[in-house]
Design a protein around this motif. Structure first.
Motif, PDB file in Angstrom:
ATOM      1  N   SER A  55      34.021  34.191  33.993  1.00  0.00           N
ATOM      2  CA  SER A  55      34.339  33.825  35.381  1.00  0.00           C
ATOM      3  C   SER A  55      33.144  34.064  36.298  1.00  0.00           C
ATOM      4  CB  SER A  55      35.530  34.639  35.891  1.00  0.00           C
ATOM      5  OG  SER A  55      36.718  34.162  35.330  1.00  0.00           O
ATOM      6  N   ILE A  56      32.424  35.154  36.038  1.00  0.00           N
ATOM      7  CA  ILE A  56      31.252  35.441  36.872  1.00  0.00           C
ATOM      8  C   ILE A  56      30.190  34.360  36.673  1.00  0.00           C
ATOM      9  CG2 ILE A  56      29.335  37.062  37.240  1.00  0.00           C
ATOM     10  CD1 ILE A  56      31.356  39.321  36.584  1.00  0.00           C
ATOM     11  N   ILE A  81      38.715  46.180  38.328  1.00  0.00           N
ATOM     12  CA  ILE A  81      37.660  46.915  39.041  1.00  0.00           C
ATOM     13  C   ILE A  81      37.573  48.337  38.475  1.00  0.00           C
ATOM     14  CG2 ILE A  81      36.936  47.806  41.282  1.00  0.00           C
ATOM     15  CD1 ILE A  81      38.279  45.338  42.543  1.00  0.00           C
ATOM     16  N   LEU A 137      36.066  38.033  31.909  1.00  0.00           N
ATOM     17  CA  LEU A 137      35.559  38.406  33.232  1.00  0.00           C
ATOM     18  C   LEU A 137      34.131  37.883  33.418  1.00  0.00           C
ATOM     19  CD1 LEU A 137      35.745  40.111  35.869  1.00  0.00           C
ATOM     20  CD2 LEU A 137      34.785  42.000  34.570  1.00  0.00           C
ATOM     21  N   SER A 162      30.641  47.674  45.670  1.00  0.00           N
ATOM     22  CA  SER A 162      31.376  47.148  46.825  1.00  0.00           C
ATOM     23  C   SER A 162      32.821  47.645  46.830  1.00  0.00           C
ATOM     24  CB  SER A 162      31.327  45.621  46.839  1.00  0.00           C
ATOM     25  OG  SER A 162      32.054  45.095  45.765  1.00  0.00           O
ATOM     26  N   ARG A 206      43.795  42.854  39.533  1.00  0.00           N
ATOM     27  CA  ARG A 206      42.372  42.964  39.860  1.00  0.00           C
ATOM     28  C   ARG A 206      41.943  44.393  40.059  1.00  0.00           C
ATOM     29  NH1 ARG A 206      43.416  37.951  43.379  1.00  0.00           N
ATOM     30  NH2 ARG A 206      43.925  39.615  44.815  1.00  0.00           N
ATOM     31  N   SER A 232      28.508  37.100  43.222  1.00  0.00           N
ATOM     32  CA  SER A 232      29.429  36.476  42.268  1.00  0.00           C
ATOM     33  C   SER A 232      30.223  37.536  41.542  1.00  0.00           C
ATOM     34  CB  SER A 232      28.660  35.654  41.229  1.00  0.00           C
ATOM     35  OG  SER A 232      28.395  34.367  41.704  1.00  0.00           O
ATOM     36  N   LYS A 233      29.515  38.583  41.092  1.00  0.00           N
ATOM     37  CA  LYS A 233      30.187  39.631  40.324  1.00  0.00           C
ATOM     38  C   LYS A 233      31.263  40.316  41.170  1.00  0.00           C
ATOM     39  CE  LYS A 233      29.454  44.104  38.359  1.00  0.00           C
ATOM     40  NZ  LYS A 233      28.528  45.233  38.394  1.00  0.00           N
ATOM     41  N   SER A 234      30.888  40.740  42.390  1.00  0.00           N
ATOM     42  CA  SER A 234      31.874  41.499  43.167  1.00  0.00           C
ATOM     43  C   SER A 234      32.997  40.589  43.655  1.00  0.00           C
ATOM     44  CB  SER A 234      31.209  42.246  44.318  1.00  0.00           C
ATOM     45  OG  SER A 234      30.513  41.350  45.134  1.00  0.00           O
ATOM     46  N   ASP A 235      32.685  39.311  43.942  1.00  0.00           N
ATOM     47  CA  ASP A 235      33.734  38.394  44.397  1.00  0.00           C
ATOM     48  C   ASP A 235      34.727  38.091  43.286  1.00  0.00           C
ATOM     49  OD1 ASP A 235      32.735  38.328  46.881  1.00  0.00           O
ATOM     50  OD2 ASP A 235      32.167  36.214  46.904  1.00  0.00           O
ATOM     51  N   VAL A 236      34.200  37.849  42.071  1.00  0.00           N
ATOM     52  CA  VAL A 236      35.103  37.543  40.959  1.00  0.00           C
ATOM     53  C   VAL A 236      35.979  38.763  40.654  1.00  0.00           C
ATOM     54  CG1 VAL A 236      35.200  37.106  38.476  1.00  0.00           C
ATOM     55  CG2 VAL A 236      33.734  35.712  39.912  1.00  0.00           C
ATOM     56  N   LEU A 237      35.388  39.951  40.732  1.00  0.00           N
ATOM     57  CA  LEU A 237      36.185  41.162  40.519  1.00  0.00           C
ATOM     58  C   LEU A 237      37.264  41.295  41.580  1.00  0.00           C
ATOM     59  CD1 LEU A 237      33.687  43.948  39.458  1.00  0.00           C
ATOM     60  CD2 LEU A 237      35.734  43.233  38.251  1.00  0.00           C
ATOM     61  N   GLN A 238      36.890  40.957  42.821  1.00  0.00           N
ATOM     62  CA  GLN A 238      37.836  41.141  43.913  1.00  0.00           C
ATOM     63  C   GLN A 238      38.918  40.071  43.937  1.00  0.00           C
ATOM     64  OE1 GLN A 238      35.856  41.642  47.652  1.00  0.00           O
ATOM     65  NE2 GLN A 238      37.744  42.079  48.733  1.00  0.00           N
ATOM     66  N   TYR A 239      38.549  38.827  43.606  1.00  0.00           N
ATOM     67  CA  TYR A 239      39.506  37.727  43.761  1.00  0.00           C
ATOM     68  C   TYR A 239      40.048  37.199  42.447  1.00  0.00           C
ATOM     69  CZ  TYR A 239      37.549  37.809  48.446  1.00  0.00           C
ATOM     70  OH  TYR A 239      37.122  38.208  49.673  1.00  0.00           O
ATOM     71  N   GLY A 240      39.597  37.700  41.315  1.00  0.00           N
ATOM     72  CA  GLY A 240      40.187  37.286  40.041  1.00  0.00           C
ATOM     73  C   GLY A 240      39.398  36.238  39.297  1.00  0.00           C
ATOM     74  N   ASP A 241      39.134  35.095  39.896  1.00  0.00           N
ATOM     75  CA  ASP A 241      38.319  34.106  39.192  1.00  0.00           C
ATOM     76  C   ASP A 241      37.479  33.294  40.180  1.00  0.00           C
ATOM     77  OD1 ASP A 241      39.953  32.044  40.245  1.00  0.00           O
ATOM     78  OD2 ASP A 241      41.389  32.394  38.626  1.00  0.00           O
ATOM     79  N   SER A 242      36.675  32.422  39.600  1.00  0.00           N
ATOM     80  CA  SER A 242      35.709  31.694  40.412  1.00  0.00           C
ATOM     81  C   SER A 242      36.389  30.754  41.405  1.00  0.00           C
ATOM     82  CB  SER A 242      34.799  30.901  39.479  1.00  0.00           C
ATOM     83  OG  SER A 242      33.898  30.146  40.206  1.00  0.00           O
ATOM     84  N   ASP A 266      30.796  31.298  35.661  1.00  0.00           N
ATOM     85  CA  ASP A 266      31.370  30.112  36.309  1.00  0.00           C
ATOM     86  C   ASP A 266      30.960  30.087  37.771  1.00  0.00           C
ATOM     87  OD1 ASP A 266      32.726  29.529  34.028  1.00  0.00           O
ATOM     88  OD2 ASP A 266      34.725  30.000  34.781  1.00  0.00           O
ATOM     89  N   ASP A 267      31.118  31.253  38.413  1.00  0.00           N
ATOM     90  CA  ASP A 267      30.866  31.328  39.837  1.00  0.00           C
ATOM     91  C   ASP A 267      29.385  31.206  40.160  1.00  0.00           C
ATOM     92  OD1 ASP A 267      32.306  31.721  42.364  1.00  0.00           O
ATOM     93  OD2 ASP A 267      30.966  33.424  42.593  1.00  0.00           O
ATOM     94  N   MET A 268      28.547  31.817  39.316  1.00  0.00           N
ATOM     95  CA  MET A 268      27.101  31.767  39.571  1.00  0.00           C
ATOM     96  C   MET A 268      26.550  30.364  39.412  1.00  0.00           C
ATOM     97  SD  MET A 268      25.516  35.157  37.863  1.00  0.00           S
ATOM     98  CE  MET A 268      23.908  35.023  38.665  1.00  0.00           C
ATOM     99  N   ASP A 305      30.816  48.683  40.239  1.00  0.00           N
ATOM    100  CA  ASP A 305      31.064  47.764  41.343  1.00  0.00           C
ATOM    101  C   ASP A 305      31.033  48.547  42.650  1.00  0.00           C
ATOM    102  OD1 ASP A 305      31.737  45.464  42.778  1.00  0.00           O
ATOM    103  OD2 ASP A 305      33.857  45.955  42.677  1.00  0.00           O
TER     104      ASP A 305
END
Lengths: 486, 141
Positions: free
Chosen positions: A241-242, A123, A238, A337, A119, B45-55, A244-246, A335
């Motif tokens: 995955s973003i 980043i 990548l 953060s 990871r 979502s963007k920073s979390d996925v970057l930090q933790y790898g996947d959703s 997916d999460d959103m 990024d």
């Protein structure tokens, strides 16, 4: 849900949201596709055709509905030297080859290999990409006057301040329209898109790249294609995955890899440069209400429609406005953060991240940065696990026990062997490896060596607590060792 | 009076203080419940996925982050429920929509979440929420 229903839902589950979001995305895609073409050193049409082809093809065969793909900065940055040294036709050929590599990647279901990319490297990749996009804009400022600087400032001001009042229209589009209008009506002589290359108001045509089909050609394009394929998949997976999460849904990463491959092959055949998924545009799409396949299709078609209808206005967009948009893209890509959290990260992770960024910025090649990051992480990992702890104890009847904790493998055996004292005057040496694991030939060799050395001094060695995997390995390799008889 | 509360949390210190006050408020009456609302906005979502790898991993980390908060509520004798919204819109819009759709006695929210710098750039989520939520709001400083 059966297959037909799933397809129907992916296409028609959200028609209104998808169409509106697609239009917003198309408007935001145009300046980016043009700016990325200019970064790569090709005519704006190459990026626009790529954005059109890839967005449309991915709509049908991508694995992540709601994700937007097109010409991207990460890919454009990799092409610069290929275009400069060999020209556009080689770029198109490299694009097709990139697609073939990505397709194979998907067919053989290799998306799981992405887990080998730590990871901190990802980043670093994103941050380096942002820095490169930013620095690629600096050339447009060279030798310019305050007029150009203030146009860039105005563009950025509109982009960042307008959303505070309305989010109905994309602020980048308003910024470009306003700045272009100012330049046209006040007749300011600044460089425009038209100065950077021709814009043809026609649909892309099928044509295979005009290159000699020789081994030499392959050797020229292969390194570029491999780098493009890796970086493209990296950013695409990548982004998937973003998204997916959103949207809190799942996606098919191997299907996406295949889709990206086919999309690039088609783009290359229609005069477009290699592309991949776009983080920024995908976020815009989802935020604007898009989550289905229709959004990507709408974006691609509407983009082409705008170019055909408004092509002669597009060439009048000043470079200052595009530079402003690209600075915004760079700021959005970074990024932030990760900067806030860098002191919280393990020291080695922070180093990997910084080294990835540094290598990219130095080489201008994202794939080399990723490679350096992965190798460095592997070294750090080996270094961390190669720490072997040995606890010694001596019983009354002079039996020396070594309790070994850790992983025994090529990187750790030297350290391990140094902790054994061969010159002691003891009757028996017990090597307790219940808390250790033997991984390779070197580990078995080390055990043999210890036994051998003590034997020379007539001290018996007893090996205890070997776990099952280690003893299987020992039996396989260690024919010499007496300990394998335990 | 106040036994059905919605508390917006983001893991910041302000939101923790907000939750403490919400628990105090809920304990005034028996049979109260608190719904914890956590919004994952686009950039998160963007920073979390970057930090933790996947959703999936990011979702797991969020659950792990929310667990002690739920326990804190439950240990005070208040029933808790957790809602995680994946923000297609901004955090403020998601909170406002969710609050106005449900029937709560009040919304409890920290005065600011992500920190001073971001408050200045993005504009305060709390400010927007105060303006558009159609129920009593308790903002905790």
């Amino acid at each position: 849900m059966n297959y037909a229903e799933k397809i129907k839902n992916e296409w028609l589950g959200n028609v209104r949201g998808d169409v509106l979001a697609g239009i917003v995305v198309a408007l935001a895609l145009i300046p980016e596709a043009i700016a990325f073409s200019i970064i790569a050193g090709v005519d704006p049409m190459v990026g626009l055709y790529a954005a059109f082809c890839i967005a449309v093809v991915i709509a049908f065969i991508g694995g992540r509905p709601g994700m937007i793909s097109g010409a991207t900065g990460a890919m454009a940055l990799l092409m610069i030297t290929l275009v400069a040294d060999h020209g556009l036709e080689y770029l198109l050929a490299a694009t097709i080859l990139t697609g073939i590599i990505q397709l194979l990647f998907g067919v053989f279901k290799l998306s799981g290999f992405m887990k080998f990319i730590p990871r901190s490297v990802m980043i670093g990749f994103v941050n380096a990409l942002a820095i490169l996009i930013f620095t690629s804009q600096l050339q447009h400022f060279v030798g310019e006057t305050w007029v150009m600087y203030s146009l860039v400032a105005l563009t950025l001001a509109i982009i960042y301040i307008l959303p505070r009042f309305t989010k109905a229209v994309p602020s980048t589009l308003v910024a470009i329209i306003v700045v272009t209008a100012i330049v046209i009506f006040m007749n300011i002589g600044v460089r425009t898109v038209g100065d950077m290359g021709a814009l043809t108001q026609s649909l892309p045509l099928f044509a295979l790249p005009n290159i000699p089909l020789t081994f030499e050609t392959l050797m020229i394009i292969l390194p570029y294609s491999v780098a493009l394929a890796i970086v493209g998949l990296l950013e695409s997976l990548l982004t998937a995955s973003i998204v997916d999460d959103m949207t809190d849904t799942d996606s098919n990463k191997n299907k996406e890899s295949r889709g990206q491959g086919i999309a690039n092959m088609i783009a290359g055949c229609f005069g477009g440069m290699a592309g991949c998924a776009m983080i920024g545009q995908s976020v815009i799409n989802v935020k604007s209400g898009g989550n289905g396949r229709l959004s990507s299709l709408t974006a691609g078609i509407f983009l082409m429609f705008l170019i055909i209808v408004l092509g002669n206005v597009v060439v009048q967009i000043p470079m200052a406005a595009l530079a402003g948009v690209m600075i915004m893209v760079a700021i959005g890509t970074f990024d932030w953060s990760s900067l806030m959290n860098i002191h919280k990260l393990p020291r080695t992770d922070a180093i990997v991240m910084v080294v990835t960024v540094a290598v990219v910025v130095y080489t201008h090649d994202l794939s080399q940065g990723v490679l350096a990051g992965v190798v460095l992480s592997a070294i750090f990992f080996a270094w961390k696990v190669s720490k072997v702890r040995v606890e010694k104890s001596l019983s009354k009847d002079s039996v020396r026990t070594y309790e070994v904790h850790g992983q025994l493998f090529f990187a750790s055996v030297t350290d391990f062997l140094a902790k054994i004292d061969y010159n002691e005057d003891v009757k028996l040496v017990v090597l307790d490896i219940a808390n250790a694991h033997l991984w390779d030939d070197s580990a078995v060799g080390a055990i043999d060596k210890i036994e051998h050395k003590f034997e020379q001094r007539n001290i018996k060695v007893e090996l205890t607590g070997m776990n099952k995997e280690s003893s299987v390995l020992m039996d396989k390799i260690g024919g010499l060792s007496k300990a394998s008889g335990h | 009076m106040f036994n059905n509360l919605l508390v917006a949390i983001d893991g910041s210190d302000h939101s923790k203080r907000a939750l403490e006050k919400a628990i105090e408020l809920a304990k005034l009456e028996g049979n109260s419940n608190i719904e914890l609302l956590y919004v994952v906005a686009g950039n998160k979502s963007k920073s979390d996925v970057l930090q933790y790898g996947d959703s999936d991993t990011a979702s797991m980390k969020r659950k792990r982050m929310l667990l002690p908060i739920e326990e804190l509520v439950e240990s005070a004798g208040v029933t808790s429920k957790t809602t995680v919204l994946h923000g297609k819109k901004g955090a403020a819009e998601s909170i406002i929509e969710h609050a106005n759709e449900g029937s709560y006695d009040a919304l409890v929210i920290g005065s600011r979440g992500l920190g001073a710098v971001q408050t200045m750039i993005i504009g305060s989520v709390s400010h927007k929420v105060m303006k558009y939520v159609e129920m009593p709001v308790l903002m905790v400083k």
